[in-house]
Scaffold this motif. Structure first.
Motif, mmCIF file in Angstrom:
data_model
loop_
_atom_site.group_PDB
_atom_site.id
_atom_site.type_symbol
_atom_site.label_atom_id
_atom_site.label_comp_id
_atom_site.label_asym_id
_atom_site.label_seq_id
_atom_site.Cartn_x
_atom_site.Cartn_y
_atom_site.Cartn_z
ATOM 1 N N SER A 1 0.856 -1.188 0.000
ATOM 2 C CA SER A 1 0.000 0.000 0.000
ATOM 3 C C SER A 1 0.887 1.230 0.000
ATOM 4 C CB SER A 1 -0.902 0.021 1.238
ATOM 5 O OG SER A 1 -0.121 0.264 2.404
ATOM 6 N N LEU A 2 0.252 2.406 -0.089
ATOM 7 C CA LEU A 2 1.003 3.655 0.014
ATOM 8 C C LEU A 2 1.657 3.790 1.376
ATOM 9 C CD1 LEU A 2 -1.377 6.184 -1.789
ATOM 10 C CD2 LEU A 2 0.784 5.244 -2.644
ATOM 11 N N LEU A 3 1.020 3.224 2.416
ATOM 12 C CA LEU A 3 1.636 3.246 3.740
ATOM 13 C C LEU A 3 2.996 2.565 3.710
ATOM 14 C CD1 LEU A 3 -1.304 2.365 6.183
ATOM 15 C CD2 LEU A 3 -0.069 4.530 6.040
ATOM 16 N N CYS A 4 3.059 1.401 3.075
ATOM 17 C CA CYS A 4 4.323 0.667 2.994
ATOM 18 C C CYS A 4 5.347 1.434 2.169
ATOM 19 C CB CYS A 4 4.098 -0.711 2.380
ATOM 20 S SG CYS A 4 3.080 -1.819 3.389
ATOM 21 N N ALA A 5 4.882 2.068 1.109
ATOM 22 C CA ALA A 5 5.807 2.777 0.218
ATOM 23 C C ALA A 5 6.372 4.033 0.852
ATOM 24 C CB ALA A 5 5.095 3.120 -1.087
ATOM 25 N N TYR A 6 5.553 4.748 1.641
ATOM 26 C CA TYR A 6 5.983 6.051 2.144
ATOM 27 C C TYR A 6 6.463 6.025 3.584
ATOM 28 C CZ TYR A 6 4.266 8.095 -2.148
ATOM 29 O OH TYR A 6 4.090 8.412 -3.468
ATOM 30 N N MET A 7 6.371 4.873 4.262
ATOM 31 C CA MET A 7 6.989 4.756 5.573
ATOM 32 C C MET A 7 8.494 4.912 5.422
ATOM 33 S SD MET A 7 5.406 4.201 8.496
ATOM 34 C CE MET A 7 6.542 3.202 9.472
ATOM 35 N N ARG A 8 9.163 5.383 6.476
ATOM 36 C CA ARG A 8 10.611 5.430 6.493
ATOM 37 C C ARG A 8 11.118 4.712 7.725
ATOM 38 N NH1 ARG A 8 9.953 5.731 2.174
ATOM 39 N NH2 ARG A 8 10.524 7.276 0.610
ATOM 40 N N PRO A 9 11.759 3.559 7.570
ATOM 41 C CA PRO A 9 12.095 2.916 6.290
ATOM 42 C C PRO A 9 10.868 2.332 5.597
ATOM 43 C CG PRO A 9 12.670 1.475 8.103
ATOM 44 C CD PRO A 9 12.246 2.770 8.729
ATOM 45 N N GLY A 10 10.950 2.230 4.255
ATOM 46 C CA GLY A 10 9.861 1.622 3.500
ATOM 47 C C GLY A 10 9.701 0.162 3.878
ATOM 48 N N ILE A 11 8.461 -0.337 3.789
ATOM 49 C CA ILE A 11 8.152 -1.698 4.239
ATOM 50 C C ILE A 11 8.031 -2.645 3.051
ATOM 51 C CG2 ILE A 11 6.433 -3.141 5.408
ATOM 52 C CD1 ILE A 11 5.792 -0.699 7.153
ATOM 53 N N THR A 12 8.797 -3.712 3.079
ATOM 54 C CA THR A 12 8.711 -4.748 2.053
ATOM 55 C C THR A 12 7.327 -5.395 2.119
ATOM 56 O OG1 THR A 12 11.075 -5.191 2.068
ATOM 57 C CG2 THR A 12 9.640 -6.982 1.325
ATOM 58 N N ALA A 13 6.702 -5.637 0.961
ATOM 59 C CA ALA A 13 5.313 -6.125 0.956
ATOM 60 C C ALA A 13 5.001 -6.890 -0.314
ATOM 61 C CB ALA A 13 4.353 -4.947 1.100
ATOM 62 N N LEU A 14 4.006 -7.770 -0.204
ATOM 63 C CA LEU A 14 3.474 -8.469 -1.372
ATOM 64 C C LEU A 14 2.517 -7.553 -2.116
ATOM 65 C CD1 LEU A 14 2.535 -12.041 -0.036
ATOM 66 C CD2 LEU A 14 4.388 -11.490 -1.622
ATOM 67 N N ASN A 15 2.744 -7.401 -3.412
ATOM 68 C CA ASN A 15 1.772 -6.704 -4.251
ATOM 69 C C ASN A 15 0.884 -7.769 -4.875
ATOM 70 O OD1 ASN A 15 0.266 -5.198 -5.997
ATOM 71 N ND2 ASN A 15 1.991 -4.268 -7.063
ATOM 72 N N ARG A 16 -0.325 -7.921 -4.328
ATOM 73 C CA ARG A 16 -1.253 -8.955 -4.809
ATOM 74 C C ARG A 16 -2.252 -8.390 -5.824
ATOM 75 N NH1 ARG A 16 -4.480 -11.430 -0.887
ATOM 76 N NH2 ARG A 16 -4.397 -9.622 0.494
ATOM 77 N N HIS A 17 -2.040 -7.149 -6.231
ATOM 78 C CA HIS A 17 -2.855 -6.506 -7.256
ATOM 79 C C HIS A 17 -4.356 -6.585 -6.937
ATOM 80 C CE1 HIS A 17 0.656 -5.944 -9.819
ATOM 81 N NE2 HIS A 17 0.978 -7.196 -9.566
ATOM 82 N N PRO A 18 -4.793 -5.956 -5.832
ATOM 83 C CA PRO A 18 -6.219 -6.006 -5.475
ATOM 84 C C PRO A 18 -7.137 -5.480 -6.574
ATOM 85 C CG PRO A 18 -4.924 -5.102 -3.675
ATOM 86 C CD PRO A 18 -4.013 -5.190 -4.856
ATOM 87 N N GLN A 19 -6.664 -4.485 -7.340
ATOM 88 C CA GLN A 19 -7.505 -3.945 -8.406
ATOM 89 C C GLN A 19 -7.748 -4.999 -9.483
ATOM 90 O OE1 GLN A 19 -6.663 0.103 -8.643
ATOM 91 N NE2 GLN A 19 -7.761 0.476 -10.551
ATOM 92 N N SER A 20 -6.742 -5.820 -9.731
ATOM 93 C CA SER A 20 -6.894 -6.927 -10.666
ATOM 94 C C SER A 20 -7.918 -7.930 -10.149
ATOM 95 C CB SER A 20 -5.541 -7.602 -10.887
ATOM 96 O OG SER A 20 -5.676 -8.801 -11.613
ATOM 97 N N THR A 21 -7.851 -8.217 -8.839
ATOM 98 C CA THR A 21 -8.847 -9.104 -8.225
ATOM 99 C C THR A 21 -10.249 -8.535 -8.415
ATOM 100 O OG1 THR A 21 -7.291 -9.934 -6.562
ATOM 101 C CG2 THR A 21 -9.644 -10.086 -6.033
ATOM 102 N N GLY A 22 -10.396 -7.224 -8.207
ATOM 103 C CA GLY A 22 -11.696 -6.583 -8.394
ATOM 104 C C GLY A 22 -12.194 -6.720 -9.816
ATOM 105 N N ARG A 23 -11.289 -6.578 -10.792
ATOM 106 C CA ARG A 23 -11.714 -6.726 -12.189
ATOM 107 C C ARG A 23 -12.184 -8.151 -12.478
ATOM 108 N NH1 ARG A 23 -7.350 -2.926 -13.075
ATOM 109 N NH2 ARG A 23 -5.838 -4.611 -13.332
ATOM 110 N N GLN A 24 -11.485 -9.131 -11.920
ATOM 111 C CA GLN A 24 -11.915 -10.516 -12.115
ATOM 112 C C GLN A 24 -13.300 -10.744 -11.507
ATOM 113 O OE1 GLN A 24 -8.930 -13.628 -11.282
ATOM 114 N NE2 GLN A 24 -7.399 -12.014 -11.210
ATOM 115 N N VAL A 25 -13.506 -10.215 -10.301
ATOM 116 C CA VAL A 25 -14.820 -10.348 -9.646
ATOM 117 C C VAL A 25 -15.888 -9.660 -10.489
ATOM 118 C CG1 VAL A 25 -16.186 -9.654 -7.636
ATOM 119 C CG2 VAL A 25 -13.883 -10.596 -7.310
ATOM 120 N N GLY A 26 -15.608 -8.464 -10.980
ATOM 121 C CA GLY A 26 -16.580 -7.731 -11.792
ATOM 122 C C GLY A 26 -16.975 -8.486 -13.042
ATOM 123 N N ARG A 27 -15.984 -9.058 -13.730
ATOM 124 C CA ARG A 27 -16.296 -9.802 -14.953
ATOM 125 C C ARG A 27 -17.133 -11.046 -14.653
ATOM 126 N NH1 ARG A 27 -10.999 -7.979 -16.673
ATOM 127 N NH2 ARG A 27 -9.999 -9.791 -15.764
#
Length: 357
Positions: free
Chosen positions: A287-313
């Protein structure tokens, strides 16, 4: 003195101005057979000029559809308002629905069981044509309730359902990415701060984390949380103060931020931790929280928007408004536009360079 009417144009108005029957105009506007391509183009151009818009109630009466899909989220608003996962999922669903005749009907009810009453009301009042179910629980009452109510449903997450379309990730692949990463940075003892274990995705994460750490001979401590930053901070202080762990995995970004804050506090003489920088932090959700924290936080990008598109279709496919699998096994939903889960590496899991005396 007369005033010009500002009411929207109707099909009857278009039919009169074009000298066509109302049925011909209706067929042209709704892309139904019975009119020539030239007439269809002429009607649609006239509708655009006049500002004509379809009457939702009339359309619902003629098609038998409500023109909406339901998403009822039963989560603590304190957490839901801060984490970005659902915001991005909803954005993905809306991306798909924007060019359709369906809208998204969203209700936030909190973790009180009131969501079941919402589904019953939606079905009773014919408010939605299908629903999306998130945050599946063990023995979840919602899939059988949807069958009882006659409401088609798309399920996001781990489920034993065999007749509902499913969108789900590969939790074992996600765990492998995390564990292999922290091991490559020298970690050997892991703490996992996870969410409530009545959620099937947390049950799956726990099982996969235990299997992966056991396979690598890595001691593991686990603790259940409510996903909040406050619990990440409190548990982080308690669990890290003795200096045992060198890696902390969290089920969401808020927990990771709380742990990072706890590490920043553990620098005094009362802490057994030699150097907070020796603890690697990884969040399951980027998330933006992980990106803008100092130090930045390593995280899984699971592409939630992609999940939403799959659900929508899949929702559209249930009402004949789009393509999608009628039913898929958990974990087998097609990837959206090649968006596969990746690990975004930031400072929180990197080993700092040190200058030897």
């Amino acid at each position: 003195m007369t005033t010009r009417s500002t009411r929207p144009a109707t099909i009857a108005d278009l039919a009169a101005s074009l000298k066509l029957s109302k049925s011909a105009v209706s067929n042209a506007l709704n892309n139904r057979p019975g009119v020539s391509p030239a007439t269809r183009a002429r009607v649609q151009a006239a509708a655009e000029r006049s500002g004509w818009r379809p009457n939702a109630l009339a359309k619902a009466l003629s098609t038998g559809q409500a023109g909406a899909f339901g998403l009822c989220i039963a989560r603590d608003s304190r957490v839901l308002g801060s984490e970005s996962y659902y915001q991005r999922v909803i954005a993905g669903i809306e991306e798909v629905l924007i060019d359709s005749d369906h809208a998204l009907l969203l209700r936030l009810v909190g973790p009180t069981g009131r969501d079941l009453d919402v589904y019953r009301q939606w079905a009773r009042e014919h408010r939605v044509d299908a629903v999306a179910l998130f945050d599946l629980q063990a023995d979840d009452p919602r899939p059988p309730l949807m069958d009882e109510l006659g409401l088609p449903a798309v399920i996001q997450g781990s489920t034993t359902s065999t007749h509902h379309p499913v969108v789900n990730g590969d939790v074992h692949a996600e765990v492998r990415m995390i564990i292999e990463h922290v091991r490559s940075r020298g970690a050997s003892r892991v703490i996992f701060l996870h969410g409530p274990t009545h959620f099937t995705h947390e049950i799956d994460r726990l099982a996969a984390m235990r299997a992966a750490t056991r396979a690598h001979g890595m001691p593991l401590r686990t603790i259940e949380t409510d996903y909040s930053q406050e619990q990440g901070l409190a548990h982080g202080r308690d669990l890290l103060a003795d200096g045992w762990a060198d890696a902390v995995i969290t089920s969401n970004d808020l927990l990771a931020v709380g742990v990072a804050r706890a590490l920043g506090d553990l620098t005094g003489a009362d802490s057994a931790l030699q150097d907070p920088a020796d603890v690697r932090i990884v969040s399951w959700d980027d998330s933006l929280l992980c990106a803008y924290m100092r130090p930045g936080i390593t995280a899984l990008n699971r592409h939630p928007q992609s999940t939403g598109r799959q659900v929508g279709r899949l929702l559209l496919s249930l009402v004949g408004g789009g393509s999608g699998a009628a039913a898929t096994d958990a974990g087998s939903a097609p990837e959206d536009e090649g968006h596969r889960t990746t690990l975004v590496v930031r400072e929180s899991s990197e080993v700092p360079d040190r200058i030897e005396d």
